[in-house]
Design an enzyme around this catalytic site. Sequence first.
Site, PDB file in Angstrom:
ATOM      1  CE1 TYR A 278      -2.797   3.204   1.489  1.00 18.76           C
ATOM      2  CE2 TYR A 278      -4.272   1.387   1.983  1.00 18.76           C
ATOM      3  CZ  TYR A 278      -4.047   2.739   1.842  1.00 18.76           C
ATOM      4  OH  TYR A 278      -5.067   3.618   2.049  1.00 18.76           O
ATOM      5  CE1 TYR A 326      -5.907   0.497 -12.037  1.00 19.47           C
ATOM      6  CE2 TYR A 326      -6.529   0.264  -9.741  1.00 19.47           C
ATOM      7  CZ  TYR A 326      -6.766   0.015 -11.073  1.00 19.47           C
ATOM      8  OH  TYR A 326      -7.868  -0.714 -11.442  1.00 19.47           O
TER       9      TYR A 326
END
Lengths: 380, 151
Positions: A278, A326
């Site tokens: 993450y 993204y």
Amino acid sequence: MTRTRVAIVGAAETTELGKIPDLSVIGLHADAALNALTDAGLRPSDIDGVATAGESPTSIAHYLGITPSWVDGTTVGGCSFMLHVRHAAAAIEAGLCSTVLITHGESGKSRVGAGGFNRPAASLSGQFEAPFGPMGAPTMFTIPVLRYMKDLDLSIEKLANVAVVQRRWASKNPRASFRDPITVDDVLNSRMIAYPFRLLMCCLVTDGGGALILTSAERASDFPTRPVYILGGGESTETPMVSQMEDLTTSKAFRVSGQKAFESSGISHADVDHLMIYDAFAHLPIYGLEDLGFVERGEAGDFIWDGHTDEGGSLPMNTNGGGLSYMHSGMYGMYALQESVRQMRGTAPAQIDGAQISVCHGVGGMFGASGTIVMTNQPS
Amino acid sequence: MSEPRSKKPLPRPTPETQHFWDGTLAGELRLQRCEDCSKVYFPPRPFCPACASRSVEMFTASGLGTLHSYVINQRAMPDSGFEAPYSIAVIELDEGPRMMTNIVDSPQTPEALVLDMPVEVTFEKLSDDIALPLFRPKAAPSDAAGPRGAS
Ligand SMILES: [Zn+2]
């Protein structure tokens, strides 16, 4: 390898990602859930377990017409969905339920039906952090980095390079928000947000959602997609206040969660074909690589610089482009899980050939919590 | 009741933290120490986070520490009470605990804000009830060049 008793049999993101002004938060949850149900060939009445964060499981179940006999509303920030996967796998193994739907939706950019960021003035963070003017994650999550850079000799170029490598992955992904290649100079010339962090070292902010459906491994072959088995997982918390981390150069929650994940799955680091860490900010993959034990302390910046996490490297990481390129709705963990599922199914836009084991590691809050899931496409 | 004089987000003390905020208002930085294991800790709570003992005492800290880490925020939200650029820092107190703060009386630049430099506490009164513990560079006693930073 130990056991693969539970599998992910449905996985989908919202139909659109990025700017979705025509859906509220609960609408994004539902759009992703309906897509995941279609992916699995299931109807809401087939679901008997619901887990979610950001909305209450009560709201999600009612909105979708589900009557659950198991719920999990664990909310520890962006890694909540890793914890939901781990809890759901345990619940299915224990027979508490058979088919669990995990949903995420967040109107991070458009803020349709979304709540505020303010912390209660009487909470510890409201008393002992908020008065000093941190304004959201870019001025909180970033505070430990100067300490890391001094103690472990990380250059600003190597920090910037994290974003460069991830942009290269994003360039292969048609759904990525940012796809144009960037250089270290581009990152170091982008607008200063909170010294030493510049714009391209920070996640974007978008709208979106995702959902997963889990059931027992014995049933997994009845579904249309390639089953993705849960091999193991971990979770932990450290502190709701970034200023109170035991050590600003390493996350205790990462270390505990990662160690649990490796122990429970019975794999070694060398077994890992694909890794998601993450990345709300450029330093997170550096902390993650070290705290999960892939490299020694202080080595992660060089490891990324030398191309090991890039295409063709020994440990492809954040292959969707990550939160930096993204998408990042706020609680990004769901999108990291989705990319691990795609890689294990063999359907990722930047597919790693022959990948059999994926480790998906999330953070919640500002180094507050952590969750780690190990997936495989190999039944045991 | 008091009229807030600052737009900064005012902390709301709880019974467990009131002594700390009473201290800052009186110009003291108050910490707690465990009477069983001697651990000095922050933020305030009526028991020791190291050994769970409820036998804890309050004491006035030296107000001295070092700059442990920070960012310099380049853009403040409108009406936030902050003017960019400003530092958001973590101080390591000489007594051990760390706390978030702002470095004041100094240029808000990387050149002026050097990690591990000595700092000392100063207090900013935000309202009749609340004063914030802020920190400023501590000038060396024999520094011929005079005090560091703006005064
Ligand atoms: Zn004690």
